[in-house]
Design a protein around this motif. Structure first.
Motif, PDB file in Angstrom:
ATOM      1  N   PHE A  36       0.836  -1.207   0.000  1.00 22.70           N
ATOM      2  CA  PHE A  36       0.000   0.000   0.000  1.00 22.70           C
ATOM      3  C   PHE A  36       0.873   1.259   0.000  1.00 22.70           C
ATOM      4  O   PHE A  36       0.669   2.186  -0.786  1.00 22.70           O
ATOM      5  CB  PHE A  36      -0.908  -0.028   1.230  1.00 22.70           C
ATOM      6  N   GLY A  37       1.850   1.261   0.915  1.00 25.74           N
ATOM      7  CA  GLY A  37       2.740   2.430   0.987  1.00 25.74           C
ATOM      8  C   GLY A  37       3.541   2.619  -0.290  1.00 25.74           C
ATOM      9  O   GLY A  37       3.747   3.762  -0.749  1.00 25.74           O
ATOM     10  N   LYS A  38       4.013   1.491  -0.874  1.00 21.32           N
ATOM     11  CA  LYS A  38       4.800   1.599  -2.106  1.00 21.32           C
ATOM     12  C   LYS A  38       3.964   2.134  -3.247  1.00 21.32           C
ATOM     13  O   LYS A  38       4.429   2.955  -4.061  1.00 21.32           O
ATOM     14  CB  LYS A  38       5.369   0.221  -2.465  1.00 21.32           C
ATOM     15  N   THR A  39       2.691   1.689  -3.307  1.00 22.05           N
ATOM     16  CA  THR A  39       1.798   2.173  -4.368  1.00 22.05           C
ATOM     17  C   THR A  39       1.572   3.676  -4.230  1.00 22.05           C
ATOM     18  O   THR A  39       1.580   4.429  -5.223  1.00 22.05           O
ATOM     19  CB  THR A  39       0.458   1.425  -4.302  1.00 22.05           C
ATOM     20  N   LEU A  40       1.364   4.139  -3.019  1.00 16.97           N
ATOM     21  CA  LEU A  40       1.171   5.576  -2.807  1.00 16.97           C
ATOM     22  C   LEU A  40       2.429   6.373  -3.161  1.00 16.97           C
ATOM     23  O   LEU A  40       2.348   7.454  -3.772  1.00 16.97           O
ATOM     24  CB  LEU A  40       0.796   5.838  -1.343  1.00 16.97           C
ATOM     25  N   GLN A  41       3.587   5.813  -2.822  1.00 10.99           N
ATOM     26  CA  GLN A  41       4.838   6.566  -2.956  1.00 10.99           C
ATOM     27  C   GLN A  41       5.400   6.533  -4.375  1.00 10.99           C
ATOM     28  O   GLN A  41       6.257   7.334  -4.717  1.00 10.99           O
ATOM     29  CB  GLN A  41       5.865   6.020  -1.959  1.00 10.99           C
ATOM     30  N   THR A  42       4.912   5.559  -5.198  1.00 12.20           N
ATOM     31  CA  THR A  42       5.469   5.452  -6.560  1.00 12.20           C
ATOM     32  C   THR A  42       4.630   6.194  -7.594  1.00 12.20           C
ATOM     33  O   THR A  42       4.789   5.990  -8.799  1.00 12.20           O
ATOM     34  CB  THR A  42       5.567   3.969  -6.966  1.00 12.20           C
ATOM     35  N   GLN A  43       3.709   7.048  -7.135  1.00 12.32           N
ATOM     36  CA  GLN A  43       2.946   7.896  -8.053  1.00 12.32           C
ATOM     37  C   GLN A  43       3.860   9.016  -8.604  1.00 12.32           C
ATOM     38  O   GLN A  43       4.926   9.294  -8.036  1.00 12.32           O
ATOM     39  CB  GLN A  43       1.752   8.503  -7.318  1.00 12.32           C
ATOM     40  N   PRO A  44       3.458   9.613  -9.732  1.00 16.39           N
ATOM     41  CA  PRO A  44       4.285  10.716 -10.278  1.00 16.39           C
ATOM     42  C   PRO A  44       4.620  11.762  -9.217  1.00 16.39           C
ATOM     43  O   PRO A  44       5.724  12.283  -9.181  1.00 16.39           O
ATOM     44  CB  PRO A  44       3.398  11.280 -11.390  1.00 16.39           C
ATOM     45  N   ILE A  50      -4.977  17.764  -5.705  1.00 15.01           N
ATOM     46  CA  ILE A  50      -3.975  16.899  -6.357  1.00 15.01           C
ATOM     47  C   ILE A  50      -3.613  15.707  -5.471  1.00 15.01           C
ATOM     48  O   ILE A  50      -3.503  14.572  -5.933  1.00 15.01           O
ATOM     49  CB  ILE A  50      -2.721  17.719  -6.714  1.00 15.01           C
ATOM     50  N   THR A  51      -3.431  15.976  -4.206  1.00 17.17           N
ATOM     51  CA  THR A  51      -3.076  14.892  -3.267  1.00 17.17           C
ATOM     52  C   THR A  51      -4.187  13.875  -3.162  1.00 17.17           C
ATOM     53  O   THR A  51      -3.951  12.656  -3.181  1.00 17.17           O
ATOM     54  CB  THR A  51      -2.776  15.484  -1.890  1.00 17.17           C
ATOM     55  N   LEU A  52      -5.406  14.326  -3.042  1.00 18.25           N
ATOM     56  CA  LEU A  52      -6.536  13.411  -2.936  1.00 18.25           C
ATOM     57  C   LEU A  52      -6.697  12.581  -4.213  1.00 18.25           C
ATOM     58  O   LEU A  52      -7.009  11.381  -4.165  1.00 18.25           O
ATOM     59  CB  LEU A  52      -7.816  14.187  -2.636  1.00 18.25           C
ATOM     60  N   GLU A  53      -6.506  13.218  -5.359  1.00 20.42           N
ATOM     61  CA  GLU A  53      -6.590  12.485  -6.629  1.00 20.42           C
ATOM     62  C   GLU A  53      -5.512  11.398  -6.706  1.00 20.42           C
ATOM     63  O   GLU A  53      -5.751  10.281  -7.183  1.00 20.42           O
ATOM     64  CB  GLU A  53      -6.453  13.450  -7.809  1.00 20.42           C
ATOM     65  N   ALA A  54      -4.305  11.756  -6.238  1.00 24.30           N
ATOM     66  CA  ALA A  54      -3.214  10.761  -6.237  1.00 24.30           C
ATOM     67  C   ALA A  54      -3.552   9.585  -5.324  1.00 24.30           C
ATOM     68  O   ALA A  54      -3.273   8.410  -5.647  1.00 24.30           O
ATOM     69  CB  ALA A  54      -1.913  11.423  -5.794  1.00 24.30           C
ATOM     70  N   MET A  55      -4.173   9.887  -4.166  1.00 17.65           N
ATOM     71  CA  MET A  55      -4.570   8.823  -3.258  1.00 17.65           C
ATOM     72  C   MET A  55      -5.646   7.938  -3.883  1.00 17.65           C
ATOM     73  O   MET A  55      -5.580   6.690  -3.798  1.00 17.65           O
ATOM     74  CB  MET A  55      -5.082   9.408  -1.943  1.00 17.65           C
ATOM     75  N   LYS A  67      -6.181   7.441  -7.002  1.00 15.79           N
ATOM     76  CA  LYS A  67      -5.552   6.665  -8.069  1.00 15.79           C
ATOM     77  C   LYS A  67      -4.801   5.452  -7.495  1.00 15.79           C
ATOM     78  O   LYS A  67      -4.862   4.340  -8.033  1.00 15.79           O
ATOM     79  CB  LYS A  67      -4.593   7.552  -8.852  1.00 15.79           C
ATOM     80  N   ALA A  68      -4.129   5.687  -6.357  1.00 14.18           N
ATOM     81  CA  ALA A  68      -3.411   4.587  -5.695  1.00 14.18           C
ATOM     82  C   ALA A  68      -4.395   3.543  -5.175  1.00 14.18           C
ATOM     83  O   ALA A  68      -4.159   2.326  -5.284  1.00 14.18           O
ATOM     84  CB  ALA A  68      -2.567   5.127  -4.556  1.00 14.18           C
ATOM     85  N   PHE A  69      -5.531   4.018  -4.638  1.00 11.30           N
ATOM     86  CA  PHE A  69      -6.559   3.086  -4.179  1.00 11.30           C
ATOM     87  C   PHE A  69      -7.080   2.229  -5.322  1.00 11.30           C
ATOM     88  O   PHE A  69      -7.316   1.024  -5.186  1.00 11.30           O
ATOM     89  CB  PHE A  69      -7.721   3.856  -3.540  1.00 11.30           C
ATOM     90  N   LYS A  70      -7.223   2.856  -6.492  1.00  8.40           N
ATOM     91  CA  LYS A  70      -7.732   2.134  -7.656  1.00  8.40           C
ATOM     92  C   LYS A  70      -6.763   1.040  -8.090  1.00  8.40           C
ATOM     93  O   LYS A  70      -7.159  -0.070  -8.452  1.00  8.40           O
ATOM     94  CB  LYS A  70      -7.980   3.120  -8.789  1.00  8.40           C
ATOM     95  N   ILE A  71      -5.482   1.401  -8.040  1.00 10.72           N
ATOM     96  CA  ILE A  71      -4.455   0.400  -8.394  1.00 10.72           C
ATOM     97  C   ILE A  71      -4.511  -0.779  -7.431  1.00 10.72           C
ATOM     98  O   ILE A  71      -4.347  -1.933  -7.822  1.00 10.72           O
ATOM     99  CB  ILE A  71      -3.057   1.044  -8.376  1.00 10.72           C
ATOM    100  N   LEU A  72      -4.764  -0.515  -6.163  1.00 10.03           N
ATOM    101  CA  LEU A  72      -4.875  -1.566  -5.147  1.00 10.03           C
ATOM    102  C   LEU A  72      -6.253  -2.213  -5.146  1.00 10.03           C
ATOM    103  O   LEU A  72      -6.539  -3.049  -4.297  1.00 10.03           O
ATOM    104  CB  LEU A  72      -4.596  -0.985  -3.751  1.00 10.03           C
ATOM    105  N   GLU A  73      -7.110  -1.842  -6.093  1.00  9.99           N
ATOM    106  CA  GLU A  73      -8.473  -2.352  -6.223  1.00  9.99           C
ATOM    107  C   GLU A  73      -9.326  -1.987  -5.015  1.00  9.99           C
ATOM    108  O   GLU A  73     -10.251  -2.704  -4.644  1.00  9.99           O
ATOM    109  CB  GLU A  73      -8.493  -3.868  -6.457  1.00  9.99           C
ATOM    110  N   ILE A  74      -8.997  -0.875  -4.381  1.00 12.99           N
ATOM    111  CA  ILE A  74      -9.863  -0.318  -3.335  1.00 12.99           C
ATOM    112  C   ILE A  74     -10.790   0.651  -4.049  1.00 12.99           C
ATOM    113  O   ILE A  74     -10.384   1.739  -4.463  1.00 12.99           O
ATOM    114  CB  ILE A  74      -9.046   0.414  -2.252  1.00 12.99           C
ATOM    115  N   LYS A  75     -12.017   0.215  -4.271  1.00 11.57           N
ATOM    116  CA  LYS A  75     -12.926   0.977  -5.114  1.00 11.57           C
ATOM    117  C   LYS A  75     -14.182   1.384  -4.361  1.00 11.57           C
ATOM    118  O   LYS A  75     -14.648   0.682  -3.473  1.00 11.57           O
ATOM    119  CB  LYS A  75     -13.325   0.146  -6.342  1.00 11.57           C
ATOM    120  N   GLN A  76     -14.718   2.489  -4.780  1.00  6.46           N
ATOM    121  CA  GLN A  76     -15.972   2.991  -4.243  1.00  6.46           C
ATOM    122  C   GLN A  76     -17.117   2.464  -5.106  1.00  6.46           C
ATOM    123  O   GLN A  76     -16.962   2.281  -6.311  1.00  6.46           O
ATOM    124  CB  GLN A  76     -15.960   4.520  -4.270  1.00  6.46           C
TER     125      GLN A  76
END
Length: 414
Positions: free
Chosen positions: A294-302, A336-341, A343-352
């Protein structure tokens, strides 16, 4: 006048494996009672003979024969005349000239011998409590004897050889054979015929055994009834000894089984503790791995999300301390920060869900595990459905529900 004490008779020594000295006067056996022992210079017993069960059987006869024959002169005198009749009875049975006891007695015995012959035949042809009318015929007696002899010989190795692993079933079978021949007359018949059913080498042991030969030369004396009991005690093959040994074996086996079960239980406990420890380690590793991903996904965003969250928090905290409103730049940073989060959630398949919270949709009763139906009419059956609107979206990871979406029924009024 002083009365002299009678002189003690001096017993002579004789080999255990030689024929006894017999003085035959008018066909009456006169046996010298002697205690046998092997001569110091005698040849060693061949291994094949020593390992034979009959070697031990004959050794028993040599060692214990004195207990099964009359020893006083008076008892010997009374037994001598009877012995001739007993031996003659055996000889006649071997020939089987007739299948009727009365006919055998009448044809083969003098009048003064007939009563003893009749008694002998009665005791070998009946069991305790049976009447003469229930007696077996001569052929039946010999047929049963042959069957029991063969069984006795077949089981001898289990009874008369030293073995650490005793077959109690076999020993019980030989004890059952012995029970059929506990009377003196039956014992005499059995012992007399035993060598005839053996091989030549085993038969030779009986022919050269003083103890065995002396037993036969005293016939079915009352002392002979102790033969089987003493034999069974010597070799531990009595019914009581077998029962006690079986009980001891069972107790030992149960004790071993209990010990083994306790050991297995203790081992299972240790394995269970090890599995618990391993499971906890796996859970911890899995949790750490999930957090790491989870942390790596958040930290490896642009724009590294974790860094952005820290910077944003510091900026907002400073604005709060100063009492200053958020600038357009600060608001943009938040977005921007919330959008990045997200996007990271989506990659981890944490979906609304649902995707569009503004649209109404049909909700079936079978979907109530994913949606929390907080307002509206009751579902009446499994096929019933309601038109609902999302009040607060739910979250899922893959197909697993984190929190259900909260919905309410849309009425026509709304």
């Amino acid at each position: 006048m002083k009365k002299e004490r009678p002189k003690k008779q001096i017993r002579t020594q004789e080999k255990a494996w030689s024929r006894p000295q017999v003085t035959d006067t008018n066909n009456t056996p006169e046996i010298k009672i002697e205690k046998f022992k092997n001569e110091k210079n005698s040849l060693p017993v061949p291994t094949a003979i020593e390992t034979s069960p009959w070697y031990n059987f004959i050794t028993f006869c040599n060692d214990y024969y004195e207990e099964f024959i009359p020893r006083s002169e008076e008892k010997q005198k009374n037994q001598r005349s009877l012995t001739q009749i007993h031996q003659k009875c055996i000889e006649i049975l071997r020939k089987l000239p007739a299948d009727n006891w009365e006919e055998i007695i009448t044809k083969n015995f003098e009048t003064r011998q007939q009563q003893e012959a009749d008694n002998f035949f009665y005791y070998i042809s009946t069991r305790p409590g049976q009447k003469r009318s229930e007696a077996e015929s001569p052929s039946e007696v010999m047929r049963r004897l042959k069957t029991n002899l063969n069984k006795f010989i077949e089981l001898a190795e289990y009874a008369f050889t030293e073995s650490g692993n005793r077959d109690l079933v076999k020993l019980n079978q030989i004890a059952e054979v012995i029970q059929n021949y506990e009377r003196s007359e039956r014992t005499f018949l059995f012992l007399s015929e035993l060598p005839t059913a053996l091989d030549n080498q085993s038969r030779l042991m009986f022919e050269t055994s003083n103890g065995y030969q002396i037993l036969l030369r005293w016939g079915a004396s009352s002392f002979l009834r102790k033969f089987w009991k003493t034999l069974q005690e010597k070799f531990r093959i009595s019914t009581d000894a077998i029962t006690d040994e079986a009980a001891q074996n069972l107790a030992r086996e149960l004790g071993e089984t209990e010990a083994n079960l306790r050991s297995e239980i203790e081992q299972l406990k240790q394995e269970n503790e090890q599995l618990k420890t391993t499971l906890e380690e796996l859970r911890s590793q899995a949790l750490q791995e999930a957090i790491y991903n989870f942390g790596k996904t958040l930290q490896t965003q642009p724009e590294p999300v974790l860094d952005q969250i820290v910077l944003l928090h510091q900026r907002l905290e400073k604005k709060s301390e100063e009492g200053s409103p958020l600038s357009a730049s600060d608001s943009l940073s938040v977005i921007i920060t919330l959008e990045a989060m997200l996007k990271a959630f989506k990659i981890l398949e944490i979906k609304q869900f649902p995707t569009n919270t503004n649209q109404t949709f049909a909700l079936r009763s079978e979907q109530l595990g994913e949606y929390s139906y907080i307002e509206g009419s009751v579902f009446t059956n499994s096929k019933d459905e309601k038109i609902v609107r999302c009040i607060r979206p739910g979250w899922r990871v893959g197909q697993k529900i984190l929190t259900p979406a909260r919905v309410k029924e849309v009425s026509e009024e709304n």
